[in-house]
Design an enzyme around this catalytic site. Sequence first.
Site, short mmCIF file in Angstrom:
data_model
loop_
_atom_site.label_atom_id
_atom_site.label_comp_id
_atom_site.label_asym_id
_atom_site.label_seq_id
_atom_site.Cartn_x
_atom_site.Cartn_y
_atom_site.Cartn_z
N GLN A 122 18.45 1.46 56.68
CA GLN A 122 17.54 2.62 56.66
C GLN A 122 18.33 3.90 56.89
O GLN A 122 19.22 3.95 57.74
CB GLN A 122 16.51 2.47 57.78
CG GLN A 122 15.48 3.58 57.77
CD GLN A 122 14.53 3.52 58.97
OE1 GLN A 122 14.94 3.69 60.10
NE2 GLN A 122 13.26 3.28 58.70
N CYS A 158 10.21 8.75 62.28
CA CYS A 158 10.74 8.83 63.66
C CYS A 158 10.14 10.05 64.38
O CYS A 158 10.25 11.18 63.89
CB CYS A 158 12.27 8.92 63.62
SG CYS A 158 12.95 9.04 65.28
N HIS A 161 2.95 3.28 58.92
CA HIS A 161 2.57 3.16 60.34
C HIS A 161 1.52 4.25 60.53
O HIS A 161 1.87 5.44 60.65
CB HIS A 161 3.81 3.37 61.22
CG HIS A 161 3.50 3.40 62.68
ND1 HIS A 161 4.30 4.00 63.62
CD2 HIS A 161 2.46 2.88 63.38
CE1 HIS A 161 3.78 3.85 64.82
NE2 HIS A 161 2.66 3.19 64.70
N ARG A 163 7.41 -4.21 67.99
CA ARG A 163 7.34 -4.52 69.42
C ARG A 163 6.73 -5.90 69.69
O ARG A 163 7.17 -6.60 70.61
CB ARG A 163 6.58 -3.42 70.15
CG ARG A 163 7.32 -2.09 70.11
CD ARG A 163 6.44 -0.94 70.50
NE ARG A 163 5.31 -0.77 69.56
CZ ARG A 163 4.32 0.08 69.73
NH1 ARG A 163 4.28 0.83 70.79
NH2 ARG A 163 3.36 0.17 68.83
C1 LIG Z 1 12.36 1.97 70.81
C2 LIG Z 1 11.91 2.14 69.38
C3 LIG Z 1 12.85 2.42 68.40
C4 LIG Z 1 12.45 2.59 67.05
N1 LIG Z 1 13.40 2.83 66.08
C5 LIG Z 1 13.01 2.98 64.78
C6 LIG Z 1 13.97 3.18 63.73
O1 LIG Z 1 15.18 3.21 63.93
N2 LIG Z 1 13.48 3.33 62.46
C7 LIG Z 1 12.13 3.28 62.19
O2 LIG Z 1 11.74 3.40 61.02
N3 LIG Z 1 11.23 3.05 63.14
C8 LIG Z 1 11.63 2.89 64.43
N4 LIG Z 1 10.69 2.63 65.38
C9 LIG Z 1 9.29 2.42 64.98
C10 LIG Z 1 9.02 0.93 64.70
O3 LIG Z 1 9.80 0.46 63.63
C11 LIG Z 1 7.53 0.68 64.36
O4 LIG Z 1 7.19 1.48 63.26
C12 LIG Z 1 6.60 1.01 65.52
O5 LIG Z 1 7.09 0.46 66.73
C13 LIG Z 1 5.19 0.48 65.24
O6 LIG Z 1 5.20 -0.89 64.96
P1 LIG Z 1 4.93 -2.02 66.11
O7 LIG Z 1 3.65 -1.63 66.79
O8 LIG Z 1 4.84 -3.31 65.36
O9 LIG Z 1 6.08 -1.95 67.06
C14 LIG Z 1 11.07 2.48 66.71
C15 LIG Z 1 10.14 2.19 67.72
C16 LIG Z 1 10.52 2.03 69.03
C17 LIG Z 1 9.48 1.72 70.07
#
Ligand SMILES: Cc1cc2nc3c(=O)[nH]c(=O)nc-3n(C[C@H](O)[C@H](O)[C@H](O)COP(=O)(O)O)c2cc1C
EC number: 1.3.1.-
Length: 326
Positions: A65, A96, A172, A234
């Site tokens: 990415q 982000c 998202h 997560r």
């Molecule tokens: C600590 C942390 C780091 C993340 N780093 C990235 C990243 O590098 N690139 C990205 O597209 N999303 C990043 N995200 C977002 C996640 O990929 C995801 O979109 C978000 O957590 C929602 O999905 P989930 O509820 O399944 O976790 C990050 C989220 C968290 C909490």
Amino acid sequence: MEFYFAPLEGVTGFTYRNAYNDLFDDVDKYYAPFISPSINDRLKGKEIRDLLPENNNKGINLVPQILANRADYFIKAANQLIELGYDKEINLNAGCPSGTVVSKNKGAGFLKDTEAMDRFFDETFNWLEKKNSEGHNLSISVKTRIGMYEPDEFENILEVYNRYPISQLIVHPRTREQLYKGTPNMEAFKYALENSKNPVCYNGDINTVENYHRIIEKINDDSEMKIGSIMIGRGLIGNPNLVNEIKGGKKLTKKMLEAYHDRLYNDFEKIMKADKHLLFKMKEMWTYMSLNFDDSHKCAKLIRKAQNLYKYNLAVYEIFEKYELK
Ligand SMILES: Cc1cc2nc3c(=O)[nH]c(=O)nc-3n(C[C@H](O)[C@H](O)[C@H](O)COP(=O)(O)O)c2cc1C
């Protein structure tokens, strides 16, 4: 249904991915945390280490990415990624929410200016067309939030995405303002599913089998369109067996979780320079893993209180001895 492992910067790097892949491996694709190209010609050292072939040689289907708002930076990094063998799909981060990223109009900040987005994609997809005419077969996917401030920004944002052959639009459905709070905006997601010219993937808050079914049923009941792919972040860090359970496999056991914990601990220990880094990393894992336990608050508190690795290991021992999974 296809399942993708979401990128989590600082969490799902190569050490983590290799451990998950060895012990569980239930996902179709892994998205790597972002790399951020700058004025320099090439990404070097730490910036690119996570994607080097020697760290990713276990047959993991990995999508790199890029975090960028300038097409020339994106293209420069993409060319370097192609050299490394990433010639199928490259993902753009348009979600982000971090302050330092957004203030540079990158990540979710990219969504503020749809005209700039349009110029970015115009240049990038022209490059892609040329590249593919030379014999490559690369595609560009986008991981997006629904806006900076308000969900109604999404209509214009989607209009831009619809002008380009994006291989997958991973949505998202939160604004940047929401960060990770509140609930995903299912209305906005439905809008994406029904109006996107490109394939859409759902991401956000899937952390149990029940809530997977609830979200999928809600999407499928509300819309004529059916969803074909899901990205989980997560929820999978917390329960690495989640996708297996969603597919009808056996439930997570303490033994499985302990083995996963120990593998991560040992692997991180090998690459961490100081105990405090290992402690910090493992504590971060427990913010998600403790949710598997009946008394998740007590488990989280035990881990939080541990001020050194000795105390941390005692806390982990106590959790696996005394506490039961939900
Ligand atoms: C600590 C942390 C780091 C993340 N780093 C990235 C990243 O590098 N690139 C990205 O597209 N999303 C990043 N995200 C977002 C996640 O990929 C995801 O979109 C978000 O957590 C929602 O999905 P989930 O509820 O399944 O976790 C990050 C989220 C968290 C909490």
